[in-house]
Design a protein around this motif. Structure first.
Motif, short mmCIF file in Angstrom:
data_model
loop_
_atom_site.label_atom_id
_atom_site.label_comp_id
_atom_site.label_asym_id
_atom_site.label_seq_id
_atom_site.Cartn_x
_atom_site.Cartn_y
_atom_site.Cartn_z
N LEU A 206 0.87 -1.17 0.00
CA LEU A 206 0.00 0.00 0.00
C LEU A 206 0.91 1.22 0.00
O LEU A 206 1.58 1.50 1.01
CB LEU A 206 -0.92 0.00 1.22
CG LEU A 206 -1.95 1.12 1.29
CD1 LEU A 206 -2.91 1.05 0.11
CD2 LEU A 206 -2.74 1.05 2.61
N VAL A 207 0.94 1.93 -1.12
CA VAL A 207 1.91 3.00 -1.31
C VAL A 207 1.33 4.34 -0.89
O VAL A 207 0.30 4.79 -1.40
CB VAL A 207 2.35 3.07 -2.79
CG1 VAL A 207 3.43 4.14 -2.97
CG2 VAL A 207 2.87 1.71 -3.25
N TYR A 208 2.00 4.97 0.09
CA TYR A 208 1.69 6.32 0.53
C TYR A 208 2.71 7.28 -0.08
O TYR A 208 3.76 6.85 -0.58
CB TYR A 208 1.76 6.42 2.06
CG TYR A 208 0.76 5.58 2.80
CD1 TYR A 208 -0.49 6.09 3.15
CD2 TYR A 208 1.07 4.27 3.19
CE1 TYR A 208 -1.40 5.32 3.86
CE2 TYR A 208 0.16 3.49 3.89
CZ TYR A 208 -1.06 4.03 4.23
OH TYR A 208 -1.96 3.26 4.92
N PRO A 209 2.46 8.59 -0.01
CA PRO A 209 3.46 9.53 -0.54
C PRO A 209 4.81 9.43 0.14
O PRO A 209 5.85 9.68 -0.48
CB PRO A 209 2.82 10.90 -0.27
CG PRO A 209 1.35 10.63 -0.25
CD PRO A 209 1.21 9.28 0.37
N ASP A 210 4.84 9.02 1.44
CA ASP A 210 6.08 9.03 2.19
C ASP A 210 6.54 7.65 2.67
O ASP A 210 7.57 7.54 3.34
CB ASP A 210 5.94 9.94 3.41
CG ASP A 210 4.80 9.50 4.34
OD1 ASP A 210 3.91 8.76 3.88
OD2 ASP A 210 4.81 9.89 5.52
N LYS A 211 5.79 6.59 2.33
CA LYS A 211 6.18 5.26 2.81
C LYS A 211 5.40 4.20 2.05
O LYS A 211 4.45 4.52 1.30
CB LYS A 211 5.91 5.12 4.31
CG LYS A 211 4.44 5.26 4.68
CD LYS A 211 4.24 5.17 6.20
CE LYS A 211 2.77 5.35 6.55
NZ LYS A 211 2.54 5.30 8.01
N VAL A 212 5.76 2.95 2.27
CA VAL A 212 5.03 1.81 1.70
C VAL A 212 4.55 0.93 2.84
O VAL A 212 5.36 0.39 3.60
CB VAL A 212 5.91 1.00 0.73
CG1 VAL A 212 5.13 -0.21 0.20
CG2 VAL A 212 6.38 1.87 -0.43
N GLY A 213 3.23 0.82 2.99
CA GLY A 213 2.65 -0.05 4.00
C GLY A 213 2.39 -1.43 3.43
O GLY A 213 2.64 -1.69 2.25
N GLU A 214 1.89 -2.31 4.28
CA GLU A 214 1.60 -3.67 3.84
C GLU A 214 0.23 -4.10 4.35
O GLU A 214 -0.08 -3.94 5.54
CB GLU A 214 2.67 -4.65 4.34
CG GLU A 214 2.49 -6.06 3.80
CD GLU A 214 3.61 -7.00 4.24
OE1 GLU A 214 4.54 -7.24 3.45
OE2 GLU A 214 3.55 -7.49 5.40
N THR A 215 -0.61 -4.60 3.45
CA THR A 215 -1.92 -5.13 3.79
C THR A 215 -1.99 -6.57 3.31
O THR A 215 -1.06 -7.08 2.68
CB THR A 215 -3.04 -4.31 3.12
OG1 THR A 215 -2.94 -4.43 1.69
CG2 THR A 215 -2.94 -2.83 3.50
N TRP A 216 -3.12 -7.23 3.59
CA TRP A 216 -3.35 -8.56 3.05
C TRP A 216 -4.48 -8.53 2.04
O TRP A 216 -5.56 -7.98 2.30
CB TRP A 216 -3.70 -9.55 4.16
CG TRP A 216 -2.52 -10.25 4.73
CD1 TRP A 216 -1.41 -10.70 4.08
CD2 TRP A 216 -2.33 -10.61 6.11
NE1 TRP A 216 -0.53 -11.30 4.94
CE2 TRP A 216 -1.08 -11.27 6.19
CE3 TRP A 216 -3.09 -10.45 7.26
CZ2 TRP A 216 -0.57 -11.76 7.39
CZ3 TRP A 216 -2.58 -10.94 8.44
CH2 TRP A 216 -1.34 -11.59 8.51
N SER A 217 -4.24 -9.13 0.88
CA SER A 217 -5.30 -9.52 -0.03
C SER A 217 -5.60 -10.99 0.25
O SER A 217 -4.82 -11.68 0.92
CB SER A 217 -4.86 -9.34 -1.48
OG SER A 217 -4.54 -7.99 -1.75
N PHE A 218 -6.73 -11.48 -0.26
CA PHE A 218 -7.15 -12.86 0.01
C PHE A 218 -7.53 -13.57 -1.27
O PHE A 218 -8.21 -12.99 -2.13
CB PHE A 218 -8.36 -12.88 0.96
CG PHE A 218 -8.03 -12.47 2.37
CD1 PHE A 218 -7.87 -13.42 3.37
CD2 PHE A 218 -7.87 -11.14 2.70
CE1 PHE A 218 -7.56 -13.04 4.66
CE2 PHE A 218 -7.56 -10.74 3.99
CZ PHE A 218 -7.41 -11.69 4.97
N THR A 219 -7.09 -14.81 -1.40
CA THR A 219 -7.58 -15.66 -2.47
C THR A 219 -8.78 -16.45 -1.97
O THR A 219 -8.96 -16.64 -0.76
CB THR A 219 -6.48 -16.63 -2.96
OG1 THR A 219 -5.97 -17.37 -1.85
CG2 THR A 219 -5.34 -15.84 -3.61
N TRP A 220 -9.58 -16.93 -2.90
CA TRP A 220 -10.84 -17.59 -2.55
C TRP A 220 -10.60 -18.93 -1.86
O TRP A 220 -9.69 -19.69 -2.21
CB TRP A 220 -11.66 -17.82 -3.81
CG TRP A 220 -12.97 -18.51 -3.54
CD1 TRP A 220 -14.07 -18.01 -2.91
CD2 TRP A 220 -13.31 -19.86 -3.91
NE1 TRP A 220 -15.08 -18.93 -2.85
CE2 TRP A 220 -14.64 -20.08 -3.46
CE3 TRP A 220 -12.64 -20.88 -4.57
CZ2 TRP A 220 -15.30 -21.29 -3.66
CZ3 TRP A 220 -13.29 -22.09 -4.76
CH2 TRP A 220 -14.60 -22.28 -4.30
#
Length: 291
Positions: A206-220
């Motif tokens: 997850l790209v912000y102007p000042d950093k890169v965060g991390e989230t989870w996507s999910f497969t079925w």
């Protein structure tokens, strides 16, 4: 963790809808999403989605049985009326609603300290990914933090020495989700944490102007058990467990997404909501709550 026998029998007979949810298609690698206008030629989001038709059950009866809780399923529904009637002013949200949320979360979780670190207003008619102050509902299955990014949040929002001490004990991140009008379109679907496998999780940037965060996507996964709360009102709210550092005995995360309710009217008002995310800290040796 497993669903209790009473919960299993009741769940099969709950009112339900059949709807499509957007999962990340398997084999897509690591998706990337931007929170701001990306560079020319760069897509807002990568990773192909696939729509899967699922059964989404009414969660209210299971909440009444204490079967859907933060520590069992990773989410729950509560009755709570905010003292703030007008959510159009950012200063009022930060001054009044943040303090109110801190007190509410402390009461619900038994935590020692609450730190609210952000909020998002959403409007299905006027919101857009291009406007940071008013977003559109997210229509893909996701979770806001991962085992990597959640501890970062502690270090981002606490003084260094306190952060390191807090990280030695149990902490969580909880999303307080509230409709600003009765939800008749694009309600929130929530997945029972007990039905999620670690193989379903895909770390995503997850790209912000000042950093890169991390989230989870999910497969079925056909084992996923989905719930929603029909016609949720402003004097009600949802609590979502985004992360929990406790490794055994509790839900550590869940998954959620907005979805098109096939029983809803296309003429219904747009969905308007506010979500607020908070760090939740317990003292050393504090037992799990809400089991």
């Amino acid at each position: 963790m497993s669903v209790g026998s009473n919960g299993q029998m009741l769940a099969a007979n709950l009112p339900s809808v059949e709807a499509e949810l957007n999962y990340l298609k398997a084999g897509q690698g690591r998706p990337v999403s931007y929170t701001f206008e990306p560079p020319s030629g760069t897509p807002w989001v990568t990773g192909e989605l696939e729509a899967r038709r699922v059964t989404i059950r009414d969660g209210r009866p299971l909440v009444a049985l204490n079967e859907l809780t933060l520590d069992r399923s990773g989410f729950t529904q509560i009755s709570h009326r905010s003292v703030l009637a007008d959510f159009s002013q950012d200063a009022a949200i930060r001054d009044i609603y943040y303090r109110e949320a801190e007190a509410l979360l402390r009461d619900v979780t038994g935590a020692e300290k609450i730190v609210v670190f952000d909020h998002t207003l959403r409007d299905s008619a006027q919101g857009s990914r291009r406007t940071a102050d008013l977003r559109e509902p997210v229509r893909r299955v996701h979770n806001d933090q991962t085992f990597v990014s959640a501890p970062r949040r502690v270090r981002d929002h606490l003084p260094p020495e306190e952060a390191e001490e807090r990280l030695k004990n149990r902490f969580a991140i909880v999303n307080l989700w509230r409709p600003l009008a009765t939800v008749e379109r694009l309600p929130l679907a929530l997945c029972d944490a007990r039905s999620i496998s670690s193989n379903d999780l895909v770390p995503s940037d997850l790209v912000y102007p000042d950093k890169v965060g991390e989230t989870w996507s999910f497969t079925w996964n056909p084992e996923h058990r989905w719930y929603w709360f029909p016609r949720l009102r402003p004097d009600e709210a949802l609590l979502l467990k985004i992360y929990d550092s406790l490794e055994q005995g509790v839900a550590r995360y869940t998954a959620h997404t907005a979805f098109e309710d096939p029983t809803g009217s296309q003429e219904a008002p747009p969905r308007r909501s506010i979500e607020l995310r908070a760090l939740v800290f317990w003292p050393a040796g504090k037992p799990p709550q809400g089991k």
